[in-house]
Design an enzyme around this catalytic site. Structure first.
Site, PDB file in Angstrom:
ATOM      1  N   ARG C 110      10.295  10.853  -2.956  1.00  0.00           N
ATOM      2  CA  ARG C 110       9.787   9.852  -3.899  1.00  0.00           C
ATOM      3  C   ARG C 110       8.414   9.341  -3.475  1.00  0.00           C
ATOM      4  O   ARG C 110       7.497   9.198  -4.290  1.00  0.00           O
ATOM      5  CB  ARG C 110      10.810   8.715  -4.028  1.00  0.00           C
ATOM      6  CG  ARG C 110      10.449   7.534  -4.881  1.00  0.00           C
ATOM      7  CD  ARG C 110       9.929   7.811  -6.297  1.00  0.00           C
ATOM      8  NE  ARG C 110      10.511   8.912  -6.976  1.00  0.00           N
ATOM      9  CZ  ARG C 110       9.818   9.783  -7.724  1.00  0.00           C
ATOM     10  NH1 ARG C 110       8.501   9.666  -7.855  1.00  0.00           N
ATOM     11  NH2 ARG C 110      10.409  10.781  -8.316  1.00  0.00           N
ATOM     12  N   LYS C 145     -12.320  -1.006 -10.293  1.00  0.00           N
ATOM     13  CA  LYS C 145     -11.015  -1.423 -10.850  1.00  0.00           C
ATOM     14  C   LYS C 145      -9.921  -0.470 -10.386  1.00  0.00           C
ATOM     15  O   LYS C 145      -9.213   0.141 -11.186  1.00  0.00           O
ATOM     16  CB  LYS C 145     -11.102  -1.487 -12.376  1.00  0.00           C
ATOM     17  CG  LYS C 145     -12.096  -2.528 -12.871  1.00  0.00           C
ATOM     18  CD  LYS C 145     -12.146  -2.627 -14.391  1.00  0.00           C
ATOM     19  CE  LYS C 145     -13.147  -3.719 -14.802  1.00  0.00           C
ATOM     20  NZ  LYS C 145     -13.288  -3.837 -16.277  1.00  0.00           N
ATOM     21  N   LYS C 177     -24.563  -8.531 -12.093  1.00  0.00           N
ATOM     22  CA  LYS C 177     -23.818  -8.693 -13.348  1.00  0.00           C
ATOM     23  C   LYS C 177     -24.239  -9.971 -14.058  1.00  0.00           C
ATOM     24  O   LYS C 177     -25.012 -10.776 -13.531  1.00  0.00           O
ATOM     25  CB  LYS C 177     -22.330  -8.721 -13.047  1.00  0.00           C
ATOM     26  CG  LYS C 177     -21.824  -7.410 -12.450  1.00  0.00           C
ATOM     27  CD  LYS C 177     -20.319  -7.325 -12.583  1.00  0.00           C
ATOM     28  CE  LYS C 177     -19.852  -5.955 -12.111  1.00  0.00           C
ATOM     29  NZ  LYS C 177     -18.388  -5.838 -12.185  1.00  0.00           N
ATOM     30  N   GLU C 207     -26.817  -5.231 -14.915  1.00  0.00           N
ATOM     31  CA  GLU C 207     -26.049  -5.214 -16.158  1.00  0.00           C
ATOM     32  C   GLU C 207     -26.824  -5.964 -17.240  1.00  0.00           C
ATOM     33  O   GLU C 207     -27.281  -7.080 -17.016  1.00  0.00           O
ATOM     34  CB  GLU C 207     -24.693  -5.896 -15.911  1.00  0.00           C
ATOM     35  CG  GLU C 207     -23.848  -6.054 -17.167  1.00  0.00           C
ATOM     36  CD  GLU C 207     -22.565  -6.831 -16.901  1.00  0.00           C
ATOM     37  OE1 GLU C 207     -21.948  -6.625 -15.825  1.00  0.00           O
ATOM     38  OE2 GLU C 207     -22.190  -7.660 -17.748  1.00  0.00           O
ATOM     39  N   ASP C 228     -23.773  -2.904 -21.132  1.00  0.00           N
ATOM     40  CA  ASP C 228     -22.407  -3.367 -21.247  1.00  0.00           C
ATOM     41  C   ASP C 228     -21.995  -3.632 -22.682  1.00  0.00           C
ATOM     42  O   ASP C 228     -22.614  -4.436 -23.388  1.00  0.00           O
ATOM     43  CB  ASP C 228     -22.232  -4.649 -20.423  1.00  0.00           C
ATOM     44  CG  ASP C 228     -20.764  -4.996 -20.217  1.00  0.00           C
ATOM     45  OD1 ASP C 228     -19.986  -4.062 -19.961  1.00  0.00           O
ATOM     46  OD2 ASP C 228     -20.405  -6.182 -20.330  1.00  0.00           O
TER      47      ASP C 228
END
Lengths: 292, 292, 292, 292, 292, 292
Positions: C110, C145, C177, C207, C228
């Site tokens: 597993r 992410k 960002k 960004e 973006d």
């Protein structure tokens, strides 16, 4: 509208990045029996004040780490910084004052100073070379020749000394060295392989030993050249050839004594392994008293 | 019947004592992406030979650790030692030869050399001071001023250089320092407290700054005295006073330059923090070729 | 002379980079009691063969990791790869064959499949999007992410799928960002602060949400722009404005369905968080038999 | 006298069970250099407020874990939960508000959201299937097909979604699968071996593929049967045969689409690996402002 | 001037020395699912008070460790010590009172008591033997026969019982045993080898089985002799021969029953492995109530 | 066709489950300096043979763990088992023979024996109680009163002694104790809460102190009752009341002396914390020679 807050200067590391190193160092010193001397002599209720004092002038780095060492044994200790990381201390200056229970102050002393003296030694060495090359356009950068296990801290110490950081490890930038070129069969081929594999956020630098290699490298799409072990005259010619199209970095046995002449060639960077593998520790002591 | 086997000389450390340090150092260098440069340039089937070469003369320490770094990336690499830990190398000498897959040789190079250069630097510095005091009865010992996380290795390097080890940490011997004496209210009281608490296998040393303190200390049951920051003349007098009843240890800013004069006073030990906090690394390089 | 060896293709990770993750996963499954079922049923001398079989077509990634899981329980197990990482499997294909003691094969099954199915799911999803944008000049890149604790492995899986890696973490490149711009008080100010602090081996991406912001950013010295959540039309205009001076990266909710249209705008990169946070696992099974 | 306190609903995990996972994830993102972007742009004294906002409707799980990520960088950050774990959020809802120093908010953002989005994705997927089978007596349970290293958290997320947990690992219950039956030589023999070895607090479930196997299994003393990959008709017949003497669990490729029909057969449990290996993350964002 | 503070008595360990052991123990008990029973039954807002009560008389050791176990689950729990480490409790005495959230009190109970009962058992056994030999000059010391992973704690428990510690490990003192003598080819040769290698802060003890061996050993420069498995008569003769020149330590199967007779021989130390490998745990319970 | 292989008997643990414990124990003993005594006395080329010998009769458990300790220092040591885990040794029997380099044999001796003596002590104690209750239908089970950090090993030792394991931790079964009942406000309410929350693979046991509580508990759906601290007469009545509908477990201060009478009441299980918290270690020694 523009934000009125100033931009950051020397940014402290998050404790997450060094707390394991501090714990390991304390445990290494404590062993299985703890501090036999302080445990035998110092009663629990005894309180004290202590000052960390510079015995030689230098640039300070590592006070947060030293604080962590004391606090790791006793979170109740008060640790007041007098001369912050990135600032200069004269001989005799107090860098920080610690107050509270006497026993943990004595037990953590050596571990705290071991970090602080080493990091301040690196910061001081960096500062001194930065001072020697003032007036040139060159910056001082460190290398990957750092103490195993302490890279984040030593890179920080270089910043505290006014230097800049080269790459942090093997995965954040490409540096094609002579051995890679041997494997690839040539500078152009090595660069080509990297170009086909490297991500778009990765800069590429190439080490060259001769002006011929430099000429070849400059035909490729690269960000920087590491000019390895060149004489001052050759360096000056290399800088002229690069003509600001790529960043130029001088490397190879640079010492405080040779830095100024090398910087005067116009190179953008002096990378100096000596800063982290051989700079002497700053001489520090803990002055202890039962009263402030 | 007496066993004919010779007694051990420089005893290698069990890998258990350093393998975590090696893994941490490699991971610190590899990050999350591994070696971008070698991964892009060096094909899996590429094999190579490499020699670790001394670029300066020195005493070698740390070859097992360097080997562990290479083997940690690729257990199939062959690592042959040419000049063993505890032996001297001349400039240009090959210390070891590594053969096998080219990529892990290049990826582990820096980590392996970082350990080896630091430890050999300590061994070399120790050897040099030991040589300077030859003819006296003094031995060179190190302190707890070691690099955080590397104490076992640096203590080993001191042994490789011909020095001896002071205590390994706070729990294996008692060293009553000036601050402890302040807390206890006097040398005799401090020693008394220790005597009531310390186990029977624990030796006790007391730091004294003056001949008066020494006189007081010598009235107590102790094993050694640390004579801190005394002039050569005072040291000589202290040695005379101790009269072989206790071990005498000179301490405080001893350097290669001052060692011989201090040793000539007749002290038993010179303890030198400089060996582990400030000795420069030995200059080493990895010479790489696609063929042996 | 040029080295005749081919350059590397998909480079396997050093086990150092995942062996702790594998051990943690096995221990998480084993708990304190081990495999109650296999321990009760399977005698020690029982041997078996097992095949890891794809139940759906896909791109394979993670076989070394799966092998490590089996070997961690029993180094004597033989693990033969049939379809290597980075290659495609059809439904029904055997990816690997394991032979040896039956009990550890069943106990590690597993954990091994949990790694392999997840990583192959990411590789497959990447491959599928790469296929959908074939003919354009765009590349597929992943983001930060990723699954906590598995970043090195998931970045590898993206490479196995034919994608490229964006930065590995916060310390290997700068990505300014929207929130950073808010703090700095504007795009130019943010870039300026970075330029004064970032090392020379660090690339800088900004960004932007609008063409106005893009216009401002393009006046600064940057390496890439992240466009973006722009419409296809706006993206096309942005690409025209960038005019190859900087790398252009489209980002924001890109899915397999929308990838082709976005790639057709001429952007250099599609960055797709979905690959690592939401791509479904590849359906795999372990076919077990007492004989080969 | 009866205690008036209500019984617990969704019980939060002790941080002990996830704090190492959070630290590993942050360190994986921070690397050795920390957050280059925020460090360059955000001054130490800058404060901010941020809201974690759902961009899609969903069931929330993991806010404590997200909070731990922020607090791990800066224990002084204030983290106020608005929609608790186990509750539903609409698109646009704020799940939590964070206030304090701006830099650690930005540096921890991605790690916090990576945990929260994944766990909320699992909770949402679970909730949706629970909703689809409302009106039947079946419960939704997860499997051991969890993300390596995150089992405790993902099992919690399933509970947050209204599902139940199957066994946590190999050591807390016996599940005799087809391969075990192969080794034992038959269902009865496998159960017999388990009965002779398993402790009295261990439940025993048997996987059966056919009604014939089920018939055999029902003759033994077992607690549950796993009905693997059966058609809805066969499942219904199996449930009838089991006749409430044992728990019946349907398994094998169950998806949100097929869940209702399967639940309608009367089985007690639907075990769904998809929940933890393939459910998409919930779409979340961090809305940041310099003022609340 | 003499410091008026009293010297320390039983010195508590720094939490650094046991917090990892506590965390491991809690995680071992919590597994991946936490406390299923308390989580199901105890609501979050439920508060309680609990008393740790001795069910048998004994010497207490380990209350800090027990406190750490409770606080590790919930730092908000209040833990008030009533009978401190190193003090005696009668049957029925409360050692500590814990107040706060009911659920973590119940979840940590077993781990806390497992530490406290074991350590108090060792302290009690030590105290009892110390009492039996009162009036002699002998001290009770422990050995390296400690529970793997708990040495620092068990050595502390021996001190809490009024005993002393032998060496903490292999690196803080030399103990030449029979097997070492076999290798060296004789007692004198073994001591000679040690003398040439051991640092100046290391004490040397030699194990002897006969008076002949003792006679040989006493000719060398050693600190202590371990008199192994000698009869009371032989021990007395050995003590006479040693004549206070070295510390004498009786060893070998000493039990509470035989301790007094052995101590009466005049030996300085009784070393008793039984204290840490076989002393029974102290019987403790947690009395729980919803109100104080 | 039935598989002819026999079913497993005492199943060895995977090293994964104890190798960290062994490493920690060795490091705890080695400290930072390693084995000063053996390093000084034993030359590298010295080889030896050693036998682990039982000095008292007992049931053996832990030979794999002991082997791991030796191999961890030197993988080249040969370790041959003579009396396997789960088998009985007479006084004087050799359990294993170790051959190879002399130094690591001596350095690992104490750590290896510390594990083996403790685990064999538990196995022996278990075996002895199992023997005392032979002829009854009762089984001996252990509890969660295990040594912190060694649960997996001590549960294994109980199995080696012929006993069975109760739950491994808080997450693999529910045991409702008196304190839980206090919180819930009654036995039925506590069971009800558990029934609403516990997964389907979790067994539920309830502790009862009186026959009245037992009567209440038997009305609920539970798997077992723990009959706490009842007299033999009450136990017999309780067993009669339970009437085989639930498993009955006697608990509370059971010792080797009281076990037989309790087992004769007809209870299914005797749970005995004494096995793991207070059973004495088995007396073992390492007989060492330079020749086999």
């Amino acid at each position: 509208m523009k934000n009125p807050n100033p931009e950051p200067d020397l940014v402290p590391l998050y404790p997450l990045l060094y707390e394991d190193a501090v714990r390991r160092a304390l445990l290494e010193d404590m062993g299985r029996g703890g501090d036999l001397t302080a445990d035998a002599i110092v009663a629990a209720q005894e309180t004290a004040a202590a000052r960390i004092v510079a015995r030689a002038p230098g640039r300070i780095a590592g006070l947060d780490v030293a604080c962590e060492a004391f606090r790791c044994l006793d979170p109740g200790l008060q640790f007041d910084v007098r001369i912050r990381d990135g600032k200069d201390a004269a001989a005799g200056d107090a860098l920080a004052v610690i107050q509270g229970s006497a026993r943990p102050i004595l037990s953590a002393e050596r571990t705290a100073l071991n970090f602080l003296a080493r990091l301040s030694g690196i910061a001081t060495a960096t500062r001194d070379i930065v001072a020697r090359i003032r007036g040139t356009s060159a910056r001082v950068v460190c290398t990957r020749k750092t103490t195993p296990g302490l890279r984040a801290l030593e890179k920080f110490a270089v910043r505290a000394g006014g230097g800049s950081n080269h790459r942090f490890g093997l995965d954040d930038a490409v540096l094609i060295k002579d051995n890679h070129i041997v494997v690839a069969g040539g500078v152009a081929e090595a660069i080509g392989r990297v170009r086909r594999h490297a991500g778009h956020m990765v800069k590429v630098e190439v080490e060259v030993d001769t002006l011929e290699q430099l000429e070849t490298a400059l035909k490729e799409k690269i960000d920087a050249v590491l000019l390895d072990n060149m004489s001052v005259e050759t360096l000056a010619e290399a800088v002229r050839m690069a003509n600001k199209r790529v960043i130029t970095e001088a490397s190879g046995g640079i010492t405080p004594q040779t830095a100024a002449a090398i910087a005067a060639t116009g190179v953008d960077l002096l990378s100096i392994g000596w800063l982290t593998h051989s700079a002497p520790a700053l001489d520090l002591s803990l002055e202890f008293s039962l009263k402030l």
